[in-house]
Design a protein around this motif. Structure first.
Motif, PDB file in Angstrom:
ATOM      1  N   PRO A 126      56.373  36.004  35.120  1.00 52.39           N
ATOM      2  CA  PRO A 126      56.050  36.177  36.536  1.00 52.39           C
ATOM      3  C   PRO A 126      54.574  36.472  36.782  1.00 52.39           C
ATOM      4  N   GLN A 127      53.890  37.034  35.793  1.00 50.22           N
ATOM      5  CA  GLN A 127      52.469  37.320  35.940  1.00 50.22           C
ATOM      6  C   GLN A 127      51.629  36.037  35.935  1.00 50.22           C
ATOM      7  N   ASP A 128      52.177  34.925  35.449  1.00 48.71           N
ATOM      8  CA  ASP A 128      51.457  33.648  35.424  1.00 48.71           C
ATOM      9  C   ASP A 128      51.557  32.898  36.748  1.00 48.71           C
ATOM     10  N   LEU A 129      52.396  33.359  37.648  1.00 51.18           N
ATOM     11  CA  LEU A 129      52.608  32.685  38.922  1.00 51.18           C
ATOM     12  C   LEU A 129      51.508  33.062  39.915  1.00 51.18           C
ATOM     13  N   THR A 130      50.885  32.044  40.504  1.00 48.27           N
ATOM     14  CA  THR A 130      49.882  32.250  41.549  1.00 48.27           C
ATOM     15  C   THR A 130      50.507  31.874  42.884  1.00 48.27           C
TER      16      THR A 130
END
Length: 124
Positions: free
Chosen positions: A83-87
């Motif tokens: 989820p941290q890779d989602l922009t």
């Protein structure tokens, strides 16, 4: 007479057959290493689309989208992206989601296959 029978003989020699089989095994091995990375890529697009769907009259927020995205990742067993890779970027009509990631699959000894993916979806 002998040249006439040689002209009629056609086919693959044993060396040609061995070479073809080695090439075929190599191609299957590379495909077996490549296909799962692309399946995750295609599945990630569906995960993003599912994260952007609104149910009823609820309003989407970036926090809700990220929560849905994380849940969809765990349901689909995708571990190449988190989820941290989602922009998440707001647009006039909704949100624009994007994720960039790299997958590195070892092929043979120090040779690896490296894939760079960028998945983008936009709410309508």
């Amino acid at each position: 007479m002998q040249t006439r029978t040689l002209l009629k003989q056609r086919g693959m020699s044993l060396g040609g057959l061995i070479f073809f089989l080695i090439f075929l095994v190599f191609a299957v091995y590379v495909a077996a290493r490549t296909v799962p990375a692309y399946m995750d890529y295609w599945q990630l697009g569906h995960v993003m689309e599912n994260s952007l769907q609104t149910l009823g009259g609820e309003e989407l927020t970036p926090k809700e989208i990220r929560r849905r995205f994380e849940r969809e990742l765990s349901l689909n067993n995708i571990d190449t992206v988190g989820p941290q890779d989602l922009t998440i970027e707001p647009t006039k009509t909704g949100f624009h989601l994007s994720a960039e990631y790299t997958v590195k699959k070892p092929l043979w000894r120090q040779i690896s296959l490296c894939f760079d993916f960028k998945v983008e979806r936009e709410s309508k």
